[in-house]
Each structure stands twice: as structure tokens, then as C-alpha cells.
Motif scaffolding. Structure first.
Motif, short mmCIF file in Angstrom:
data_model
loop_
_atom_site.label_atom_id
_atom_site.label_comp_id
_atom_site.label_asym_id
_atom_site.label_seq_id
_atom_site.Cartn_x
_atom_site.Cartn_y
_atom_site.Cartn_z
N UNK A 53 0.82 -1.22 0.00
CA UNK A 53 0.00 0.00 0.00
C UNK A 53 0.85 1.26 0.00
N UNK A 54 2.09 1.16 0.50
CA UNK A 54 2.94 2.35 0.63
C UNK A 54 3.82 2.60 -0.59
N UNK A 55 3.85 1.67 -1.56
CA UNK A 55 4.73 1.84 -2.72
C UNK A 55 3.98 2.47 -3.87
N UNK A 56 4.73 2.80 -4.91
CA UNK A 56 4.17 3.30 -6.17
C UNK A 56 4.46 2.23 -7.23
N UNK A 57 3.40 1.59 -7.70
CA UNK A 57 3.57 0.44 -8.61
C UNK A 57 3.56 0.94 -10.05
N UNK A 58 4.75 1.10 -10.61
CA UNK A 58 4.93 1.40 -12.03
C UNK A 58 6.06 0.49 -12.54
N UNK A 59 6.24 0.47 -13.85
CA UNK A 59 7.25 -0.41 -14.42
C UNK A 59 8.65 -0.02 -13.98
N UNK A 60 8.88 1.26 -13.68
CA UNK A 60 10.20 1.70 -13.25
C UNK A 60 10.54 1.25 -11.83
N UNK A 61 9.51 0.88 -11.03
CA UNK A 61 9.75 0.52 -9.63
C UNK A 61 9.54 -0.96 -9.36
N UNK A 62 8.99 -1.71 -10.31
CA UNK A 62 8.77 -3.15 -10.09
C UNK A 62 10.04 -3.91 -10.44
N UNK A 63 10.97 -3.90 -9.49
CA UNK A 63 12.27 -4.55 -9.70
C UNK A 63 12.12 -6.07 -9.72
N UNK A 64 11.12 -6.58 -8.99
CA UNK A 64 10.95 -8.03 -8.91
C UNK A 64 10.45 -8.64 -10.22
N UNK A 65 9.96 -7.79 -11.14
CA UNK A 65 9.54 -8.32 -12.43
C UNK A 65 10.74 -8.87 -13.21
N UNK A 66 11.92 -8.29 -12.98
CA UNK A 66 13.14 -8.79 -13.61
C UNK A 66 13.44 -10.21 -13.14
N UNK A 67 13.21 -10.47 -11.84
CA UNK A 67 13.44 -11.82 -11.30
C UNK A 67 12.50 -12.83 -11.94
N UNK A 68 11.23 -12.44 -12.06
CA UNK A 68 10.26 -13.33 -12.71
C UNK A 68 10.64 -13.59 -14.17
N UNK A 69 11.12 -12.54 -14.85
CA UNK A 69 11.55 -12.70 -16.24
C UNK A 69 12.72 -13.67 -16.35
N UNK A 70 13.66 -13.58 -15.40
CA UNK A 70 14.81 -14.50 -15.41
C UNK A 70 14.36 -15.95 -15.19
N UNK A 71 13.41 -16.15 -14.25
CA UNK A 71 12.89 -17.51 -14.02
C UNK A 71 12.16 -18.03 -15.26
N UNK A 72 11.41 -17.15 -15.95
CA UNK A 72 10.72 -17.58 -17.16
C UNK A 72 11.74 -17.94 -18.26
N UNK A 73 12.82 -17.18 -18.35
CA UNK A 73 13.88 -17.50 -19.31
C UNK A 73 14.52 -18.86 -18.99
N UNK A 74 14.70 -19.11 -17.69
CA UNK A 74 15.25 -20.39 -17.24
C UNK A 74 14.34 -21.55 -17.68
N UNK A 75 13.02 -21.35 -17.55
CA UNK A 75 12.08 -22.40 -17.95
C UNK A 75 12.06 -22.55 -19.48
N UNK A 76 12.22 -21.46 -20.21
CA UNK A 76 12.26 -21.54 -21.68
C UNK A 76 13.48 -22.36 -22.12
N UNK A 77 14.60 -22.19 -21.43
CA UNK A 77 15.79 -22.99 -21.75
C UNK A 77 15.50 -24.48 -21.53
N UNK A 78 14.75 -24.79 -20.47
CA UNK A 78 14.36 -26.18 -20.22
C UNK A 78 13.49 -26.73 -21.34
N UNK A 79 12.50 -25.90 -21.83
CA UNK A 79 11.64 -26.35 -22.93
C UNK A 79 12.45 -26.56 -24.20
N UNK A 80 13.39 -25.66 -24.47
CA UNK A 80 14.23 -25.82 -25.66
C UNK A 80 15.09 -27.09 -25.55
#
Length: 738
Positions: free
Chosen positions: A327-354
Motif C-alpha cells: 500500500x505504501x509503494x508506487x507500482x509502475x514499471x520503473x519501480x517493479x524490480x521483482x519483475x526482472x526476477x520473474x523474467x529470469x525464471x521464465x527464461x530459465x524455464x524456456x531454456x528447459x523447454x528448448x
């Protein structure tokens, strides 16, 4: 506005009425022409009837003439019959009479022959005329019937159009009356609007004068008292603390919670799908409990056994992203640093599918090469291999867009804010494509399981495993559909909310500035809380001061009342020396009046002051009151000056905000233009893609036709070669036998 719409409607109705009127005139002209044609045909029919009657009369006359000739021939034949015996008897009488009779007979025969030929000719003419008349009559009657039916149809059309025109005219008249009434009402409203506009213009003029005066005053104050302009540099505005929207944050957290639940369902379905696929490899086409499976399937099973280490991080990354949205944060793409972590995990899973895709395709090919595989099962395996390729491609596409969305939180210039909407739209399209691919996989796997269940070598273990894989594929399809529909329903909100930034700047300059902004926001929140506490303390202090002033005044009044009462008692004691009883009576009277000090004070204020010693006390009381009110006036003037300075500051902030608003509107217009150009480019590229796709498909079809023809020619050549070989073998055998 309503009068313009009604006027446009009336003009449309008038145009339709003119068109229908022109069509009516054309139809009337056609009906008149058809009536003229029918009248001409009737005249022709009358003339034909007259000629027919003439021919019938001629025929009657000819039949009468024919009858006369027939009677005459009969008479001549009778006379001939009578003359023949006479001739035989009188043959010897003389040659003169026989010659005469012979000549007469020849004359009669010629005359009879001519009459017979004439009669035959007349019969032929009569028959031809009769046939021609019947043909013409039948043709005219059919044409007359067709014209009558056509005339009836035209008349029905004319009647229908007439009724329609009458209804349209009546409707237009009613509309015209309504429009006249509305036009009158609109004229009245226009008059009222003119009066209102005049009043508004006067108010606007007065307001403009007032605002211009205020503007001049504010400009003079700003020039005198504002040392610098903090909105001059746009890149510093990126550090401005944005407005805190608690409702927006709660909604973003709710949306993140829903996304987390959907991702958890997706992760569970993926785990089940990979696990049951591993179990299936162990039992089909070769059961590992009976015989060893192929090295390819062993390697494939080993990779599938590691699926949890690739799939579970997706859920963890989404959970961290959900926990980062508070509730105290400002949720925009510039502040969602954890989205990068999710993207890395998704890339890891894509490597598994390949990594597992080639083994999966080879495993399906191995199943096709098995002796247990039928043609239908082979076709389904080919379809499933294509579906697995599509699923991997869709995951790669989705991973590309998620990586792009994670760029603003790590790299400043990784993704422009103008491209946020297009990337989010493409994410929704990729999710829908993934859902379609999973539906195809579920359908094809269901058909494959049905075919395998009908095999004679199908075991209960294989059937159960196929059912488990099918249920996991259905669950995966449902999860993909929920995620796609959820994202499509919220994509507009994402586009509107995730692209937030300072209005006067191009956006957060870097993730560091975004982090600084969040720190400033926390400091601002703490500062606002402190200000609230200070305000509450000031209010409490002001209430206490008011109570203090009240009780000070009450104390002064009580002191004055006590002094006056003591003075009055002393005066009475001096003036009266009658004795102790009178003094006691006065003391009792004073004690009885002590319960109502207010009444006594009122009475004492009405009594004339006889002693001169009260004057300095009254003056000291007035000085105290005067000093108190002077201090209060000084305090109020200081508060008024503080309020004036705050109002000037707020006015400057309002002006800066208005300028930012105008700049934001201009940037919005520019962005809309760029969006239009981008949509036009996209449509153009889509058209080019469709044309190239069609050309490629045509070329592929041509190549396939050419390959078919080449295969046919090759088969023919092979047959010819085989026949030649057979003939050569036969010739060699014959030569050997010889």
C-alpha cells in the motif's frame, strides 16, 4: 445538437422520398408503356379475328362449292353409268354417236380432274390457314396472359409503392410537424443560451480582470519573494514525489494476487504434465518393468525428472512480485524490480523447454516407428509434435515481451514509455495464442488416447497414465485461458496505470531516480504524519490557551468581586457602630450571598463606588485585558502572514501544475499521433505479411503440384524401366534356351 440531428434526419427522409418518387414515375411510365403494348396487341388480335372470320367465310364458300361439285360429279357419274349400256346397245348404230359420247366423257373427266385438284388445293390452303391461325391465336393468347399477369404485377407494385409513399408522406408530415415544434423549442433555448452567453461573457470578463489583477500581484510577489524556480529543469522533476493513490495500490495488489493464483494453477498443471509425460515414457512403447527403454527416452526421462527445479521458480518469482506491491509503494514499471526476477525464471524455464523439445520430437518419431503404431496414431503423433513446437514458440514469444516489460526497472533507455501499450497488447495476444495451442494439444492428445485405448496391447497402466496426462493438459488449457482472459480484461488498466511518470518530464530517468523517488515518498509520508501531529498539537495548544484565558478572566473577576465585597463590608463596619448584633447580621447576609456570587457581582457593579482606592485596581485589570488582546492580535497577525505566505506558495504550485498539465496534454496529443502512425504502419505491415504469405502459399502449392507431377513421371519411368528389365530378362532367357 438535437435540431441538427433532426434536420439531417429530415433531409435524409426527403432524399428517400425524392428517390421513391422518381422510381414511381419510372414505374408509371413502364405501366403506361405496357398498357399501350397490350392495347396494340388487342388491336392486332381483333385484326387477326377479322382475318380469321374472312377465312372461315371463304372456307364455308369453298365447302359449299365443293359440295356442289361433288353433286355434279355424282350426277355426271350416274349419267355416265346410264350412258354406258346404251352405248353398248347402240354401238353398232353408228360411230358418230360413240365419238360424241367419248368426247363428252373426256371433257367431263378433265373438268372433274380440275375440280378435284382445285378442291384439294383449297383444302390444303384452308388447313394451312387454320393451323397458322391457331398458332397465332395461341401465341397471342399466351402473350396476352403474360402481359395481363405482368400488368397485374406492375399494378400491385404501383399500389404498394403508392401506399408506401402515402405512409412515407404522412410520416414525413408528422416528422415535419414535430421538427417545427422542436425547432421552436430550440429557438427558445437558443435565445436563452444567448442571454446566458452574454451573462457568462460578462462574468468571464470580470473574472479575467480579477485573475489578471491577481496574476500581476502574484507575479510581483514571486519576483520579490521566490528565490528560484524548481520546475525549470525537467530532469529534476523526475525526482518529484507522485501523488499517493491508495485505491490504485490496493487494486494493483488485488490484481497481483489474482495473477499469483493463476500462475500457481499454471505451475501445478505444468508440473503434472511433465511428470505424467515422464511416466508415459517409462511404459510406452516399451515398458521399463519388462524391457529396457531406448537411450533417447532414458535421457528424455532424466530431463523431465528435473522439471520441478525449472517450474517452481516461476511461482516464487510471482510471489516475490506480489509481496513487493504494498500500500505504501508506487507500482509502475520503473519501480517493479521483482519483475526482472520473474523474467529470469521464465527464461530459465524456456531454456528447459528448448532442451527437451528435440528429445520429445524424437520420442514421438520413435513411437511412430514402433510396430504397434497405426496410421491414425502416427498422424496424431505428427500433430502433437507440431503442437509442441508451437507451445515452445509461444513461451519464447511471451518471454520476450516480459523481458521488455522488465527493462524499465533495470535499464533507463531499454523501453520507451510510448511502447508500453504495444508491448502489453502483444503480451495479451501471446497469452491467447498459448491458450489456442493448449486447446489443440488437449484435443489431439484426447484423440490419441482414444486410439491407444483401442489397441489390443494397451494396458491399464497406459490408459491411467493417458488419463492423467489428458487431465493435466485440460488443467493447463483452463489455466492458460483464465490468464489470457484476465490479462485482456485488465490490459487497459495496465496501459493507463503502469505508464505513470512526472507530467513535465519524459519519465523516470533511471531506476536509481525511481528508488530516490520512493525514498522521498517515504520521507514525505513521514513529514505529512509529523505535520498532522503538529497540527493536532497546535489545535490542542490553542484550546488550552483559550481555557487559560477563560480561567484567567474568571480569576480576575472573582478577585475584583472579592475586593469589592471586602470594601463594602469594611465601609458598613465603619459606618455602623451600633453593636455586635448588627455586625453579625451583616456577616450572615454576606455569607448567604456567597452562594450567588454572580448576582452579588451584578449588584455591586450597579452600586456607586464610594472608595477611591478601587481605581488603580480597575486600571490594572483593564491593562491586563488590553495586553492580553494585544498579544492575541499580534498572534493572529502572525498567523495571517503565515497563511498569506502559504497561499502564495500554493498559488505558485497550482500554476506549475497547470503548466505541467498543458505539457502533458500536448505530449498526449503527440503520443496519439504517433500511435495512429504506428497503427497505420502495423496495418500496412500486416497487409504486406498477408500478401507475402499468400504468395508463399501459392508458390508452395505450385511446388507441391510440380513435385506431384515429378513423382508421377518418376513412377512412370520406374515402371517403364521395370518393364524393360523384365523384357530384357525374357529375351536373355529365350536366347539361352536357343
Amino acid at each position: 445538437m438535437a435540431s441538427a440531428e433532426l434536420q439531417g434526419k429530415y433531409q435524409k427522409l426527403a432524399q428517400e422520398y425524392s428517390k421513391l418518387r422518381a422510381q414511381n414515375q419510372v414505374l408509371k411510365k413502364g405501366v403506361v408503356d405496357e398498357q399501350a403494348n397490350s392495347a396494340a396487341l388487342k388491336e392486332q388480335l381483333k385484326m387477326k379475328d377479322q382475318s380469321l372470320r374472312k377465312l372461315q367465310q371463304e372456307m364455308d364458300s369453298l365447302t359449299f362449292r365443293n359440295l356442289q361439285l361433288a353433286k355434279r360429279v355424282e350426277l355426271l357419274q350416274d349419267e355416265l353409268a346410264l350412258s354406258e349400256p346404251r352405248g353398248k346397245k347402240n354401238k353398232k348404230s353408228g360411230e358418230s354417236s360413240s365419238q360424241l359420247s367419248q368426247e363428252q366423257k373426256s371433257v367431263f373427266d378433265e373438268d372433274l380432274q380440275k375440280k378435284i385438284e382445285e378442291n384439294e388445293r383449297l383444302h390444303i390452303q384452308f388447313f394451312e390457314a387454320d393451323e397458322q391461325h391457331k398458332h397465332v391465336e395461341a401465341e397471342l393468347r399466351s402473350r396476352l396472359a403474360a402481359l395481363e399477369t405482368e400488368a397485374a404485377q406492375h399494378q400491385a407494385v404501383v399500389d404498394g409503392l403508392t401506399r408506401k409513399y402515402m405512409d412515407t408522406i404522412e410520416k414525413l408530415q408528422n416528422d415535419k410537424a414535430k421538427l417545427e415544434v422542436k425547432s421552436q423549442a430550440l429557438e427558445k433555448e437558443a435565445k436563452e443560451c444567448r442571454l446566458r452567453t452574454e451573462e457568462c461573457q460578462l462574468q468571464l470578463k470580470n473574472l479575467h480582470e480579477d485573475l489578471s489583477g491577481r496574476l500581476e500581484e502574484s507575479l510581483s510577489i514571486i519576483n520579490e519573494k521566490v528565490p528560484f524556480n524548481d520546475t525549470k529543469y525537467s530532469h529534476y522533476n523526475a525526482l518529484n514525489v507522485p501523488l499517493h493513490n491508495r485505491r490504485h495500490q490496493l487494486k494493483m495488489r488485488d490484481i497481483a494476487g489474482q495473477a499469483l493464483a493463476f500462475v500457481q494453477d499454471l505451475v501445478t498443471a505444468l508440473l503434472n504434465f511433465h511428470t505424467y509425460t515422464e511416466q508415459r515414457i517409462q511404459i510406452f512403447p516399451i515398458d521399463s518393468a519388462i524391457d529396457s527403454i531406448s537411450p533417447l527416452n532414458q535421457k528424455f526421462s532424466q530431463y523431465l525428472h528435473e522439471n520441478a527445479s525449472y517450474v517452481r521458480p516461476l511461482e516464487e518469482g510471482m510471489l516475490h512480485l506480489f509481496e513487493s506491491i504494498t500500500e505504501d509503494t508506487v507500482t509502475v514499471l520503473e519501480t517493479t524490480v521483482k519483475l526482472k526476477t520473474f523474467s529470469e525464471h521464465l527464461t530459465y524455464y524456456i531454456c528447459f523447454l528448448r532442451k527437451i523439445l528435440p528429445y520429445q520430437l524424437k520420442s514421438l518419431e520413435e513411437e511412430c516407428e514402433s510396430s504397434l503404431c497405426t496410421s491414425a496414431l502416427r498422424a496424431k503423433n505428427i500433430e502433437l509434435s507440431q503442437d509442441m513446437k508451437k507451445m515452445t514458440a509461444m513461451f519464447e514469444k511471451l518471454q520476450t515481451y516480459v523481458t521488455l516489460l522488465a527493462l524499465p526497472s533495470t535499464e533507463p533507455d531499454g523501453l520507451l514509455r510510448t511502447n508500453y501499450s504495444s508491448v502489453l497488447t502483444n503480451v495479451g495476444a501471446a497469452l491467447h495464442g498459448f491458450h489456442d495451442v493448449m486447446k489443440d494439444i488437449s484435443k489431439h492428445y484426447s484423440q490419441k488416447a482414444t486410439i491407444e485405448q483401442e489397441l489390443p496391447t494397451a494396458t491399464q497402466k497406459l490408459v491411467t497414465t493417458n488419463d492423467c496426462i489428458l487431465s493435466s493438459a485440460v488443467a493447463l488449457t483452463n489455466a492458460a485461458g483464465k490468464i489470457a482472459s484476465f490479462f485482456s480484461n485488465n490490459v487497459d488498466y495496465f496501459i493507463a496505470s503502469l505508464s505513470y511518470g512526472p507530467k513535465a518530464a519524459s519519465g523516470f530517468i533511471s531506476p536509481l531516480s525511481a528508488e530516490c523517488m520512493l525514498q522521498y515518498k517515504k520521507k514525505a509520508a513521514a513529514y505529512m504524519k509529523a505535520l498532522r501531529k503538529v497540527q493536532q498539537s497546535l489545535e490542542k495548544i490553542s484550546r488550552l490557551e483559550q481555557e487559560k484565558e477563560h480561567w484567567m478572566l474568571e480569576a480576575q473577576l472573582a478577585k475584583v468581586k472579592l475586593e469589592k465585597e471586602n470594601q463594602r463590608i469594611a465601609d458598613k463596619l465603619r459606618s455602623t457602630g451600633s453593636g455586635q448584633a448588627a455586625g453579625q447580621a451583616q456577616e450572615s447576609a454576606a455569607m448567604s450571598s456567597g452562594a450567588g456570587q454572580d448576582d452579588a457581582a451584578a449588584r455591586t457593579t450597579q452600586e456607586p463606588v464610594q472608595s477611591t482606592s478601587l481605581a488603580p485596581e480597575v486600571e490594572s485589570r483593564e491593562d491586563l485585558i488590553k495586553n492580553h488582546y494585544m498579544a492575541r492580535i499580534v498572534e493572529l497577525t502572525s498567523q495571517l502572514q503565515l497563511a498569506d505566505s502559504k497561499s502564495v506558495h500554493f498559488y505558485a504550485e497550482c500554476r506549475a501544475l497547470s503548466k505541467r498539465l498543458t505539457l502533458a496534454e500536448k505530449s498526449k496529443e503527440a503520443l496519439t499521433e504517433e500511435l495512429k502512425l504506428a497503427s497505420q504502419n502495423i496495418s500496412r505491415l500486416q497487409d504486406e505479411l498477408t500478401t507475402t504469405k499468400r504468395s508463399y502459399e501459392d508458390q508452395l502449392s505450385m511446388m507441391s503440384d510440380h513435385l506431384c507431377s515429378m513423382n508421377e513421371t518418376l513412377s512412370k519411368q520406374r515402371e517403364e524401366i521395370d518393364t524393360l528389365k523384365m523384357s530384357s530378362k525374357g529375351n536373355s532367357k529365350k536366347s539361352k534356351s536357343r
